[in-house]
Design an enzyme around this catalytic site. Structure first.
Site, PDB file in Angstrom:
ATOM      1  N   SER A 134     -35.901 -41.322  -3.210  1.00  0.00           N
ATOM      2  CA  SER A 134     -35.405 -42.486  -3.955  1.00  0.00           C
ATOM      3  C   SER A 134     -34.156 -42.066  -4.719  1.00  0.00           C
ATOM      4  O   SER A 134     -34.034 -40.901  -5.136  1.00  0.00           O
ATOM      5  CB  SER A 134     -36.463 -42.958  -4.949  1.00  0.00           C
ATOM      6  OG  SER A 134     -35.916 -43.936  -5.828  1.00  0.00           O
ATOM      7  N   TYR A 189     -42.208 -41.350 -11.819  1.00  0.00           N
ATOM      8  CA  TYR A 189     -41.888 -41.682 -10.423  1.00  0.00           C
ATOM      9  C   TYR A 189     -40.624 -40.945  -9.975  1.00  0.00           C
ATOM     10  O   TYR A 189     -40.580 -40.364  -8.887  1.00  0.00           O
ATOM     11  CB  TYR A 189     -41.702 -43.198 -10.299  1.00  0.00           C
ATOM     12  CG  TYR A 189     -41.134 -43.661  -8.976  1.00  0.00           C
ATOM     13  CD1 TYR A 189     -41.950 -43.809  -7.862  1.00  0.00           C
ATOM     14  CD2 TYR A 189     -39.774 -43.963  -8.847  1.00  0.00           C
ATOM     15  CE1 TYR A 189     -41.421 -44.238  -6.652  1.00  0.00           C
ATOM     16  CE2 TYR A 189     -39.240 -44.390  -7.645  1.00  0.00           C
ATOM     17  CZ  TYR A 189     -40.068 -44.534  -6.557  1.00  0.00           C
ATOM     18  OH  TYR A 189     -39.545 -44.948  -5.353  1.00  0.00           O
TER      19      TYR A 189
HETATM   20  P1  NAP Z   1     -44.105 -51.410  -0.630  1.00  0.00           P
HETATM   21  O1  NAP Z   1     -43.370 -52.597  -0.121  1.00  0.00           O
HETATM   22  O2  NAP Z   1     -44.864 -51.506  -1.915  1.00  0.00           O
HETATM   23  O3  NAP Z   1     -45.076 -50.890   0.527  1.00  0.00           O
HETATM   24  C1  NAP Z   1     -45.873 -49.790   0.248  1.00  0.00           C
HETATM   25  C2  NAP Z   1     -46.562 -49.318   1.518  1.00  0.00           C
HETATM   26  O4  NAP Z   1     -47.252 -48.099   1.205  1.00  0.00           O
HETATM   27  C3  NAP Z   1     -47.584 -50.300   2.029  1.00  0.00           C
HETATM   28  O5  NAP Z   1     -47.592 -50.218   3.433  1.00  0.00           O
HETATM   29  C4  NAP Z   1     -48.886 -49.772   1.432  1.00  0.00           C
HETATM   30  O6  NAP Z   1     -50.034 -50.081   2.202  1.00  0.00           O
HETATM   31  C5  NAP Z   1     -48.630 -48.280   1.499  1.00  0.00           C
HETATM   32  N1  NAP Z   1     -49.435 -47.504   0.569  1.00  0.00           N
HETATM   33  C6  NAP Z   1     -49.526 -47.627  -0.786  1.00  0.00           C
HETATM   34  N2  NAP Z   1     -50.385 -46.716  -1.260  1.00  0.00           N
HETATM   35  C7  NAP Z   1     -50.844 -46.014  -0.196  1.00  0.00           C
HETATM   36  C8  NAP Z   1     -51.762 -44.960  -0.038  1.00  0.00           C
HETATM   37  N3  NAP Z   1     -52.420 -44.419  -1.082  1.00  0.00           N
HETATM   38  N4  NAP Z   1     -52.001 -44.491   1.217  1.00  0.00           N
HETATM   39  C9  NAP Z   1     -51.369 -45.036   2.285  1.00  0.00           C
HETATM   40  N5  NAP Z   1     -50.488 -46.038   2.195  1.00  0.00           N
HETATM   41  C10 NAP Z   1     -50.244 -46.512   0.969  1.00  0.00           C
HETATM   42  O7  NAP Z   1     -43.106 -50.169  -0.835  1.00  0.00           O
HETATM   43  P2  NAP Z   1     -41.606 -49.909  -0.291  1.00  0.00           P
HETATM   44  O8  NAP Z   1     -40.653 -50.509  -1.244  1.00  0.00           O
HETATM   45  O9  NAP Z   1     -41.520 -50.219   1.158  1.00  0.00           O
HETATM   46  O10 NAP Z   1     -41.530 -48.322  -0.523  1.00  0.00           O
HETATM   47  C11 NAP Z   1     -41.731 -47.404   0.537  1.00  0.00           C
HETATM   48  C12 NAP Z   1     -41.212 -46.046   0.076  1.00  0.00           C
HETATM   49  O11 NAP Z   1     -39.833 -46.181  -0.295  1.00  0.00           O
HETATM   50  C13 NAP Z   1     -41.939 -45.490  -1.138  1.00  0.00           C
HETATM   51  O12 NAP Z   1     -42.082 -44.096  -1.009  1.00  0.00           O
HETATM   52  C14 NAP Z   1     -40.985 -45.811  -2.281  1.00  0.00           C
HETATM   53  O13 NAP Z   1     -41.122 -44.933  -3.369  1.00  0.00           O
HETATM   54  C15 NAP Z   1     -39.640 -45.665  -1.593  1.00  0.00           C
HETATM   55  N6  NAP Z   1     -38.539 -46.359  -2.263  1.00  0.00           N
HETATM   56  C16 NAP Z   1     -38.529 -47.724  -2.363  1.00  0.00           C
HETATM   57  C17 NAP Z   1     -37.470 -48.340  -3.016  1.00  0.00           C
HETATM   58  C18 NAP Z   1     -37.379 -49.824  -3.181  1.00  0.00           C
HETATM   59  O14 NAP Z   1     -36.497 -50.288  -3.949  1.00  0.00           O
HETATM   60  N7  NAP Z   1     -38.185 -50.613  -2.518  1.00  0.00           N
HETATM   61  C19 NAP Z   1     -36.442 -47.565  -3.552  1.00  0.00           C
HETATM   62  C20 NAP Z   1     -36.487 -46.198  -3.429  1.00  0.00           C
HETATM   63  C21 NAP Z   1     -37.552 -45.602  -2.771  1.00  0.00           C
HETATM   64  P3  NAP Z   1     -50.875 -51.467   2.000  1.00  0.00           P
HETATM   65  O15 NAP Z   1     -50.036 -52.549   2.674  1.00  0.00           O
HETATM   66  O16 NAP Z   1     -52.160 -51.211   2.699  1.00  0.00           O
HETATM   67  O17 NAP Z   1     -50.997 -51.682   0.531  1.00  0.00           O
END
Ligand code: NAP
Length: 248
Positions: free
Chosen positions: A143, A157
């Site tokens: 991130s 985080y």
């Molecule tokens: P998201 O929309 O909240 O989706 C999270 C995903 O992770 C879902 O598929 C969820 O599964 C799964 N998950 C959560 N806890 C889990 C666990 N304990 N074991 C297995 N799967 C789990 O998140 P996102 O925004 O796509 O983020 C994905 C990655 O990108 C993360 O590492 C996040 O830190 C990083 N990131 C995101 C952003 C942003 O702005 N969105 C920015 C920087 C980095 P369920 O559907 O079953 O709940």
């Protein structure tokens, strides 16, 4: 040889976009999820409808036994994993470190750091040519919070993602001679449901003005970088983390 992707947290957001892009490119995809079976199955259906192969496998990526089971299920159904996308991650509500409970910090570190390390370990055990594997690629989702630090937002985080950046550098050098490339992607503000889980569903839109490009990014834009790093087009790239952040 068909690529076999294991995308942790592949049911929604960046993971889902990555799974779909990998599937549309001909890869077989294991879509891991923890709770949202319907969302995972929808990703699988979209890949299958487009003629691809995919399975959904439940497992908590903060739990070692689940991680091993997900790798085994993926391998049994699709063949050896050739690409691990270490994507599952959580945030929590915004605040200052002095307000955070030990339980909250542990929840973030257990999934974002310990789980990611164990997933990478399982990938290396299977991919390394030293272990008679056929090599592969690991892409760690970091991130922009790592270099920015997340002050008064979520330094816990941000610190977890700093650990991911170090994992990428260290592991890439450890396995460089064993057929495995290890890289990362640092998303900026991406419009996904993660912000709702941090208490502000509108966060991506609210912060768009802080991004030099003036907008939040999409999960699909992050997936493009992941797919490139995982592909043979990046054959001489390892130990690198790409910012996908609109200049932030
Ligand atoms: P998201 O929309 O909240 O989706 C999270 C995903 O992770 C879902 O598929 C969820 O599964 C799964 N998950 C959560 N806890 C889990 C666990 N304990 N074991 C297995 N799967 C789990 O998140 P996102 O925004 O796509 O983020 C994905 C990655 O990108 C993360 O590492 C996040 O830190 C990083 N990131 C995101 C952003 C942003 O702005 N969105 C920015 C920087 C980095 P369920 O559907 O079953 O709940």
């Amino acid at each position: 040889m068909t690529s076999v992707f294991l995308v942790t947290g592949g049911s929604r957001g960046i993971g889902a976009a990555t799974a779909l892009l990998a599937g549309s490119g001909g890869a077989s995809v294991c879509v891991n999820y923890v709770a949202n079976q319907k969302a995972a199955e929808a990703v699988v259906s979209q890949i299958e409808d487009a003629g691809g192969k995919a399975i959904a496998v439940q497992g908590d990526m903060a739990v070692e036994a689940d991680i091993v089971r997900v790798f085994e299920a993926c391998e049994a159904a699709l063949g050896p994993v050739t690409v691990l996308v270490n994507n599952a991650g959580v945030v929590d509500t915004e605040g200052r470190l002095e307000e955070f409970s030990a339980e909250r910090i542990a929840r973030i570190i257990n999934l974002n750091v310990t789980g990611a390390l164990i997933c990478a370990r399982e990938a290396v055990r299977r991919m390394s040519t030293k272990n008679a594997g056929r090599g592969g690629a690991i892409v760690n989702i970091s991130s922009m919070a790592a270099p920015l630090g997340g002050p008064a937002t979520y330094v816990d985080y941000a610190a977890s993602k700093g650990a991911i950046d170090t994992l990428t550098v260290g592991l890439s050098r450890e396995v460089a001679m064993e057929g495995i490339r290890v890289n990362g992607v640092r998303p900026g503000i991406i419009d996904t449901e993660i912000h709702a889980s941090g208490g502000n569903p509108n966060r991506a839109r609210d912060l768009a003005h802080t991004v030099p490009m003036g907008r939040a990014g999409t999960a699909e834009e992050v997936a493009e970088a992941v797919l490139w790093l995982a592909s043979d087009a990046a054959s001489y790239v390892t130990g690198t983390t790409i910012n996908v952040s609109g200049g932030r």
